[in-house]
Design a protein around this motif. Structure first.
Motif, PDB file in Angstrom:
ATOM      1  N   ARG A   1       0.839  -1.192   0.000  1.00 13.00           N
ATOM      2  CA  ARG A   1       0.000   0.000   0.000  1.00 13.00           C
ATOM      3  C   ARG A   1       0.878   1.248   0.000  1.00 13.00           C
ATOM      4  N   ARG A   2       1.854   1.247   0.897  1.00 13.36           N
ATOM      5  CA  ARG A   2       2.725   2.419   0.980  1.00 13.36           C
ATOM      6  C   ARG A   2       3.556   2.571  -0.292  1.00 13.36           C
TER       7      ARG A   2
ATOM      8  N   GLY B   1      -7.814   2.317  -1.880  1.00 13.59           N
ATOM      9  CA  GLY B   1      -6.557   2.534  -2.597  1.00 13.59           C
ATOM     10  C   GLY B   1      -6.738   3.560  -3.692  1.00 13.59           C
ATOM     11  N   MET B   2      -7.871   3.449  -4.384  1.00 14.17           N
ATOM     12  CA  MET B   2      -8.117   4.379  -5.479  1.00 14.17           C
ATOM     13  C   MET B   2      -8.200   5.809  -4.960  1.00 14.17           C
TER      14      MET B   2
ATOM     15  N   ARG C   1      -6.953   7.063  -2.134  1.00  9.20           N
ATOM     16  CA  ARG C   1      -5.662   7.540  -1.621  1.00  9.20           C
ATOM     17  C   ARG C   1      -4.688   7.807  -2.754  1.00  9.20           C
ATOM     18  N   ASN C   2      -4.577   6.824  -3.677  1.00 10.47           N
ATOM     19  CA  ASN C   2      -3.564   6.950  -4.719  1.00 10.47           C
ATOM     20  C   ASN C   2      -3.858   8.105  -5.656  1.00 10.47           C
ATOM     21  N   SER C   3      -5.155   8.289  -5.985  1.00  9.01           N
ATOM     22  CA  SER C   3      -5.456   9.395  -6.895  1.00  9.01           C
ATOM     23  C   SER C   3      -5.149  10.720  -6.219  1.00  9.01           C
ATOM     24  N   MET C   4      -5.376  10.778  -4.913  1.00 12.94           N
ATOM     25  CA  MET C   4      -5.060  12.009  -4.174  1.00 12.94           C
ATOM     26  C   MET C   4      -3.551  12.253  -4.238  1.00 12.94           C
ATOM     27  N   ALA C   5      -2.778  11.191  -3.990  1.00 10.14           N
ATOM     28  CA  ALA C   5      -1.322  11.342  -4.033  1.00 10.14           C
ATOM     29  C   ALA C   5      -0.888  11.807  -5.412  1.00 10.14           C
ATOM     30  N   PHE C   6      -1.488  11.215  -6.434  1.00  6.11           N
ATOM     31  CA  PHE C   6      -1.149  11.582  -7.813  1.00  6.11           C
ATOM     32  C   PHE C   6      -1.427  13.059  -8.051  1.00  6.11           C
ATOM     33  N   VAL C   7      -2.611  13.495  -7.654  1.00  7.65           N
ATOM     34  CA  VAL C   7      -3.004  14.877  -7.924  1.00  7.65           C
ATOM     35  C   VAL C   7      -2.099  15.851  -7.186  1.00  7.65           C
TER      36      VAL C   7
END
Lengths: 486, 253, 235, 639
Positions: free
Chosen positions: D5-6, D397-398, D400-406
């Protein structure tokens, strides 16, 4: 804000309440008599139930949407009859929805987790849940506010979800649970616990009544295999609304429809719509079983708002693929017959002023609005409309299952039904047509408690008064086209 | 085959050839950019005058090799060696891999680094003008005759003549130098200075470094295929025999 | 020092907030679309009243009828507010000029006087909206902090922008005003995808999603029952 | 799953950053987003993304050959990951190439424009074909999840041997032809790396690198998913790798000996040390670690050896692809951070696809399952009540990851200046104060050309010390000491909308003042022509709907620009005097700017185009005035 209420009405309503001992005396804000009130740890169990529901259903989608778009513009307030009656901000639909929206934001979104970390938000508490229960069961789930929301938030859906979650942690009004328990697990298989022989007896009695009144032999077919329609009336009709049943039977007889009443399951009521998808699922799944047993083609729902809606809308949702029979409302059927010229109605019978009340569950999405009006206009001399009507009609005040809770009567008639009472008074109608068992009961109580001078009738009650029956030669002749298609 | 001969001793560094080139191809004014090399060539300057010590001026431009490394390197054939001599470029074919820039031993081709749709830029020996029978703009503009245009053989002969006259002069671009170039120099200074210290005289043409390897490609391809199939067949056969033997033993047992 | 901050606000901070705004909104839309697709796929009843959804959506996107129905004053003010809010930042000549200089993008501008008029109406209607929110007990009670904050926050860039184009009336120096204008604009951009202002992109899908919300998955009730361990238990 | 996850969060962030960079690269071109230059046209993207990517993907053909040709069945468990790694490696090469190519939309051109003398042409074809072969080789795995497509799957599985052999043939060719690429640049490549057998060296090293890469991939994923590492397999792989590495080392040294370049190792230049380091970490350390009795078969040492070997060969490819050229070209190149970001983004993207494939298909015997996914009917626990639950692992995951991407992308955008997507505001072109005392030199814009101002003479002629207030502001205390530039801070005042410098450049530098500022008038915003003088609807090239003048200075509550102040001060007085004392030349430009007439004979065109040194363009020190000589003569004659 001081609720601007008619004190006389409140006193009258309280005097009419059947079981005052179950109600806690705290003005009109009613504490529900709750089934199995578990104490302590409620917040945690609430969240777990919430999570379980989110995991397996699509409620997460709307909550995500509402969390982001809730504007708090208070437009919904002016459309809600509760807020109009009390002026209490707690009755604003948006305030009610915020319970769920904020809980969702706090416990199920990234923003909530961030906020909690930054400001140390403690999260959901037991007190909030009590407030929530109070609030969600004050709402009649009439969904009028939905029409006024610029952000498209469906407060009715959130009320539905809120009650669903609450029911999973044991907070449900006793009256609803008792009825459903009888319907799903009891011997009689109906919410009013009418024994089957009693039901058959009353049908036979009604046959005699009709013959007496109209001079025609009209049958109530019981357990007839292979009939076209399987008839589900709200079960209370068998006790309280005999005229409605007579009217329906007469109409069906006149148009020569083949129909039957099943003895294993003849109750159209589904309280699951008001508090739990699980119950709704169970009750609905009984319908195809009876249809299969009697080999009928369609399901015919009597004069009942929520029964029509659950069957029409949710049968397809919860039943197995291909097992959901088509659903027709008796109003649609009658309307089609009238259009086809199969009904003869005497226009000289009903001379009093008539007004039609739209049941929310039928009218809100624009399903049954014009059909009953056309029927009424066909034989009523003095037909008027109340404003607003149709899709935007006000709820009778007993929606969402509250009508079956007797201890709520003062609340229902003097707060929830206040707006309706005013509307009725404005029209000056003597006859109020409400094709819904819930509405009829509620409106009668409203009329009683508010001292109005009207009679509450079902649509088919009136039709029964005006219908001219002829002996049918061959009922099988009825062409298919008279029955509205899906 | 057409050619240019530049005589360093005659160049006065007046920049007329550079100007003529810019005018002919409508090249925009130069701006200082991070990616420029100090020699003055860029996507907007296809030829330049490099000033060497003692006021020697060397004109730098594409050498139009006889066997150009860039042409052999280009994977899509965007660079072509024409029969008339010029190495020309077709931007419509180019995909921007810049292998030609890497391959050129003189490091001549330049790139439109500041464009979102960049092309390779270099001297094309005024191919269109040559075809029309005219001479390139630069030689036409040269006021001193330091850079002249003509048939390669004739110019080579002329260069050799000048070298005989003046033994100090060196000749660049004959067949000795990576297979010969179409741009010849007669110089009294070492041109290493403008080519990064490289003296290519005496070296073979560059395409010959990759040619043998590329020629062996089909053979390698087929060879590996045959080898692998053979290996598979052998090993498979051995295993089958082993299995048969085992089952035979079992049957016997 | 002011120049340093101005450079920072115009450069990196602007790019950060603009990118976060655009990408953040794109993220929200994509998550919603994904959720909607999942819900539709799971739904037991896949028939949706598309024409009704479409009509209601259009009705709320261009709320011409809405002002007459209820809270007419509030509605008209809020419509005016939205018109100025959308048109002025996008179609102001000076803003377009910046886009043209920076990215070569160009689109028609509104006349300066219209822009000024709209700026003033937006500022006034923002103040009125704020007052209306405080005044009406219903909206005062349901409002969170951000509801009170937003009209006031939106006034800042409009007011400072107005002073930037009329430096003679400005109480501060041009650069200071510009800094306030840019920073507040950036702050708003930054907040758009994180707060209720994301309704600017989500509203068109709202009716559809609400309708989809009533279309429960086929086995949802049974699955919830199992998950909560209530299977087979009496009611 | 916590590690994964990380790790995914990190990968998505890198992808976000790379997204921002890629956006800029495709919008503005290579020059703005790389440090590439005319001397070093190939950089990190070719060295790492293409050459490294291809080499790292060599595991695919090595392992398939081992299992399907040599029938070493014990390696079967790692075939699928190896093929997947190879496929993603090649896909990453293709994506990396899209960024690196100047005209990426022409990437398909080698399919129709054939030039078989080019090594790159061969590479292009091999990569295309091998990518297809790898896709077909891997396709049966995802097809397992689609039973309806069973026919295709069966067909592919049946013909697997053909695919495997084809894959080996193609790999052999272009692993080596990546070396062939550099044969054509003998002058660029340092002698320690340039050798005619570069193709052979590349091929051998690809085999060992493939083996080590498969081990590394296995080690990383078993760490991430907390699996038991396949130590016995890894030991065997590394043993083979050690043999191949030994062969590679021998060939490499023999080559140096034969070519006679071995002395270059000892010349103590940075290249020689670099060469030694490369050999050490790419070959010697792994060989020692894989064969020594002390370290063989121990996971920690294997990891160290594999990491050393892999990074060593990546270094080798980087050396051949660029670093070894640093001494032979005259330009300096070090990758910009944006280049690193794109490379990292491509790798992260490939890694994400790899993890996706592992989690959704049977790349291993069973996909690793999230504990929460495993039991669909378990409840998230909400004790204590403050807990957050973001939905099932996939949805969470979606989110969190999309937030990280943005956020990462926005951060990337904030670091990237888009030349001028931002407003310019008030551009300060600082004005220098005058120097000197009696005779002053006024050069406000610091261009080296100054106006000589005889202060003493002016003082004398205007009435000694009593006359200061004629020119100086008498309002400020001790004004003689206050430089004009203290208040008139700018040479030109420009605003957000109007960029004076840009207009100057567009119109042709200082020669063009009169195009906007009519000759003979004060040059200020007041006297300038309106914007719509040029920007009007009739001129299509300047279709800027300029509606009114830019912000006026008097609205800014600022002191006027230095030039305006000085002109206003001198010119008015001079003109007045010129009329009063009948000396018309006293009021012209040349009175103070004597060189104007002299210099103006140069044509602007010539200055911009004849020299490669652009300093001239920017700071041409001319102020040309259109002096109407005829009129002057007339007025002189009139007197």
């Amino acid at each position: 804000m001081i609720p601007l209420l008619d004190q006389d009405a409140i006193l009258r309503a309280k005097a009419n309440t059947k079981k005052p001992e179950t109600m806690e005396e705290q003005g009109l804000r009613v504490r529900y008599h709750v089934e199995n009130p578990l104490k302590g740890g409620r917040a945690q169990r609430f969240l777990e139930a919430f999570a379980a529901i989110l995991k397996h259903s699509s409620y997460g989608l709307i909550l995500e949407q509402y969390v982001r778009t809730s504007l708090k513009c208070a437009r919904c307030a002016v459309s809600c009859m509760l807020y109009e009656a009390t002026g209490d901000p707690k009755d604003v639909p948006c305030y009610r929805s915020a319970f769920l929206i904020e809980t969702y934001r706090r416990h199920f979104t990234l923003a909530g987790s961030l906020k909690a970390k930054l400001f140390g938000d403690p999260g959901l508490t037991d007190e909030t849940i009590e407030e929530m229960a109070d609030s969600f069961y004050n709402c009649t789930a009439c969904r009028k506010c939905v029409l006024e929301c610029p952000a498209g938030i469906d407060h009715g859906l959130l009320t539905h979800l809120g009650r669903y979650i609450l029911s999973e942690i044991g907070i449900t009004p006793r009256a609803l649970v008792v009825s459903v328990r009888e319907q799903v697990q009891g011997k009689t298989r109906n919410t009013s616990a009418i024994p089957i022989p009693a039901m058959i007896d009353s049908c036979e009695f009604l046959e005699e009544e009709i013959e007496e009144a109209k001079g025609a032999k009209v049958k109530f077919p019981i357990d007839q295999e292979g009939a076209e329609h399987l008839f589900f009336a709200p079960v209370s009709d068998y006790m309280m609304e005999a005229d409605t049943l007579c009217g329906i039977a007469a109409v069906l007889h006149q148009i020569g429809a083949s129909w039957t009443i099943g003895t294993k399951n003849f109750d159209g009521i589904n309280y699951g719509l008001f508090y739990s998808d699980i119950i709704m699922d169970r009750v609905l799944n009984e319908i195809p079983k009876e249809v299969k047993r009697l080999k009928t083609k369609k399901v015919l729902i009597g004069e009942c708002g929520h029964a029509s809606r659950t069957a029409k809308v949710f049968l397809k949702t919860f039943c197995e693929e291909g097992e959901s029979p088509p659903v027709v409302s008796i109003i649609e059927l009658t309307h089609a017959a009238l259009k086809a010229g199969k009904l003869k109605l005497d226009p000289n019978v009903v001379t009093d002023r008539v007004v039609y009340h739209d049941p929310c569950n039928m009218a809100r999405k624009g399903w049954i609005i014009d059909q009953p009006r056309e029927i009424l206009r066909a034989f009523c001399k003095d037909y008027v409309e109340m404003t607003p009507n149709g899709r935007e009609n006000y709820c009778c005040g007993g929606g969402g299952g509250t009508v079956s809770i007797d201890e709520l009567r003062p609340y229902r008639t003097s707060i929830a039904g206040k707006k309706k009472a005013e509307q009725l008074q404005e029209t000056g109608a003597k006859l109020v047509v409400a094709p819904c068992a819930n509405c009829k009961k509620q409106l009668r109580e409203v009329v009683d408690d508010n001292g109005l001078d009207c009679e509450i009738v079902g649509l088919h009650d009136l039709i029964f008064r005006a219908i001219i029956l002829q002996e049918n030669d061959s009922p099988e002749k009825t062409p298919e086209s008279t029955i509205p298609n899906e | 085959m057409k050619s240019i001969l530049t005589d360093i001793t005659k160049c006065i560094g007046c920049n007329e050839c550079v100007l003529a080139c810019k005018r002919t191809y409508d090249l925009p004014p130069e701006l200082p950019r991070r990616w420029h090399k100090p020699d003055g060539l860029s996507a907007r300057n296809w030829t330049s005058i490099v000033r060497l010590p003692e006021n020697k001026f060397v004109r730098k431009q594409c050498r139009h090799c006889q066997e150009p490394a860039c042409v052999s390197a280009c994977p899509v054939g965007a660079l072509i060696k024409n029969a008339e001599g010029p190495v020309t470029y077709d931007g419509g074919k180019c995909m921007g891999c810049r292998y030609c820039m890497m391959a050129c031993p003189y490091e001549i081709p330049r790139y439109d680094w500041d464009s979102a749709a960049p092309y390779i830029r270099k001297c094309i020996l005024c191919y269109e003008r040559i075809k029309e029978g005219k001479q390139p703009a630069c030689t036409e503009a040269c006021p001193t005759g330091a850079t002249i245009f003509g048939e390669r053989e004739e110019l080579l002969a002329e260069a050799k003549r000048r070298r005989q006259e003046n033994p100090k002069l060196q000749l660049y671009g004959d067949e000795n130098e990576i297979g010969g170039t179409c741009v010849l120099y007669v110089s009294d200074v070492d041109l290493k200075a403008i080519y990064n210290g490289r003296d290519l005289r005496g070296d073979p043409a560059l395409p010959s470094t990759t040619a043998p390897v590329l020629a062996s490609v089909p053979l390698t391809f087929v060879g590996v295929g045959v080898l692998m199939s053979g290996l598979y067949w052998t090993i498979n056969r051995r295993e089958q025999l082993k299995k048969e033997g085992e089952s035979g033993e079992k049957a016997n047992g | 020092m002011l120049e340093f901050w101005l450079e920072l606000a115009k450069g990196p901070i602007f790019r950060f907030s603009f990118a976060l705004c655009v990408l953040g909104l794109a993220r929200i839309v994509m998550l919603s679309a994904w959720g909607a697709a999942k819900a539709y796929y799971a739904a037991g009843d896949k028939e949706l009243p598309y024409s009704l959804i479409w009509r209601t959506t259009i009705h709320w996107l261009f709320p011409i009828r809405m002002g007459l129905r209820n809270r007419p004053f509030f509605s008209i003010v809020s419509i005016l507010f939205h018109i100025g809010l959308i048109i002025v930042p996008i179609f102001l000549f000076a803003h377009i000029q910046l886009w043209y200089q920076g990215a070569g993008l160009w689109w028609p501008a509104i006349p300066r006087h219209l822009a000024e008029f709209l700026t003033v109406t937006t500022i006034l209607s923002a103040i009125l909206l704020f007052l209306a929110r405080v005044w009406s007990s219903a909206s005062r009670h349901i409002s969170r902090g951000q509801e009170f904050m937003w009209p006031l926050l939106l006034i800042i860039p409009f007011l400072s922008g107005f002073f930037c184009s009329h430096p003679a009336w400005s109480p501060l120096s041009y650069n200071a005003m510009l800094l306030i204008h840019i920073l507040s604009g950036n702050f708003i951009l930054l907040l758009i995808p994180l707060t209720k202002i994301s309704h600017c992109i989500l509203t068109p899908f709202s009716q559809f999603i609400s309708e989809l919300g009533w279309h429960f998955p086929k086995n949802s009730a049974k699955d919830v029952e199992i998950t909560l361990g209530k299977q087979g238990q009496p009611i | 799953m916590d590690r994964v996850r990380r790790f995914k969060l990190l990968l998505w962030s890198i992808c976000g950053l790379a997204f921002a960079v890629a956006f800029r690269r495709f919008l503005l071109g290579l020059g703005s987003s790389t440090n590439l230059n005319d001397g070093t046209p190939w950089g990190l993207w070719v060295g790492f993304d293409v050459m490294g990517g291809v080499a790292l993907a060599a595991g695919g053909f090595v392992i398939t050959a081992t299992v399907y040709i040599l029938k070493k069945e014990e390696f079967h468990p790692i075939v699928r990951p190896a093929v997947l790694t190879a496929f993603l490696g090649y896909a990453a090469v293709a994506v990396g190439l899209l960024a690196d190519l100047g005209l990426p939309w022409h990437i398909w051109h080698p399919t129709i424009y054939w030039q078989h003398h080019s090594a790159l042409f061969e590479v292009a074809w091999c990569v295309m074909l091998y990518l297809t072969v790898l896709a077909l080789e891997f396709l049966p795995v995802p097809l397992e999840s689609f039973p309806r497509l069973g026919k295709i799957r069966n067909f592919l599985v049946k013909n697997r041997l053909i695919l495997v052999i084809l894959g080996i043939m193609l790999s052999t060719l272009h692993q080596s032809s990546l070396g062939t690429l550099f044969l054509i640049m003998p002058y660029r490549l340092h002698a320690l790396w340039y050798t005619p057998i570069l193709p052979l060296l590349f091929f051998i090293s690809a085999i060992s690198l493939g083996l080590m890469m498969v081990s590394m991939e296995s080690l990383i994923t078993s760490y991430l998913y907390r699996r038991e590492p396949e130590t016995h397999l890894l030991t065997k792989l590394c043993k083979v790798a050690a043999w191949v590495l030994g062969g590679y080392l021998i060939v490499r040294i023999l080559d140096l000996l034969v070519r006679g370049e071995y002395l270059a190792i000892f010349e103590n230049s940075w290249q020689s040390w670099w060469f030694i380091i490369e050999i050490l970490i790419s070959a010697i350390i792994p060989i020692v670690l894989f064969t020594s009795k002390l370290t063989r078969g121990k996971l920690g040492w294997i990891t160290l050896g594999v990491v050393s070997g892999v990074s060593g060969f990546v270094l080798n490819r980087l050396n051949v692809g660029g670093i070894a050229m640093a001494g032979t070209t005259d330009s300096f190149y070090f990758p910009a951070w944006t280049e690193f970001a794109i490379s990292a983004g491509v790798v992260s993207g490939a890694a994400l696809v790899f993890l996706f494939a592992i989690e959704h298909f049977n790349v291993w015997e069973h996909p690793p399952r999230d504990e929460e996914d495993e039991k669909p009917y378990t409840l998230p626990r909400f004790a204590p009540v403050g807990t957050i639950w973001l939905g099932d692992p996939h949805t969470a995951g979606m989110k969190r990851n999309s937030m990280a991407f943005v956020v990462a992308a926005a951060f990337g955008f904030s670091l990237l200046p888009f030349s001028s997507l931002e407003s310019k505001g008030l551009i300060k072109t600082p004005a220098n104060s005058a120097r000197g005392k009696d005779i002053m030199q006024i050069d406000a814009n610091r261009d080296g050309f100054f106006v000589t101002f005889d202060h003493k003479k002016h003082e004398n002629s205007l009435g000694q010390t009593q006359s200061c207030a004629v020119c100086h502001h008498a309002k400020l205390p001790a004004d003689e000491q206050t430089s004009c530039a203290a208040c008139h801070q700018d040479v030109y005042l420009v605003t957000c909308i109007f960029d004076h410098e840009k207009h100057k450049t567009w119109l042709g530098g200082n020669q063009s003042c009169t195009q906007c500022h009519p000759a003979g008038q004060n040059r200020s915003v007041d006297t300038a022509v309106e914007c719509n003088h040029c920007h009007n609807a009739e001129d299509a090239s300047l279709v800027l709907a300029v509606q009114e003048s830019p912000i006026r200075m008097d609205q800014l509550n600022m002191a006027g620009s230095y030039v305006d102040a000085m002109h206003g001060l001198c010119v008015t007085c001079h003109k007045e005097i010129a009329e009063r004392i009948y000396r018309p030349l006293h009021g012209t430009c040349t009175t103070c700017h004597p060189f104007v007439a002299e210099e103006s004979k140069y044509e602007w065109d010539k200055l911009t185009q004849t020299t490669a040194s652009p300093r001239w363009v920017i700071s041409t020190p001319l102020l040309q005035e259109n002096i109407d000589v005829e009129k002057l003569k007339e007025s002189v004659a009139a007197q």
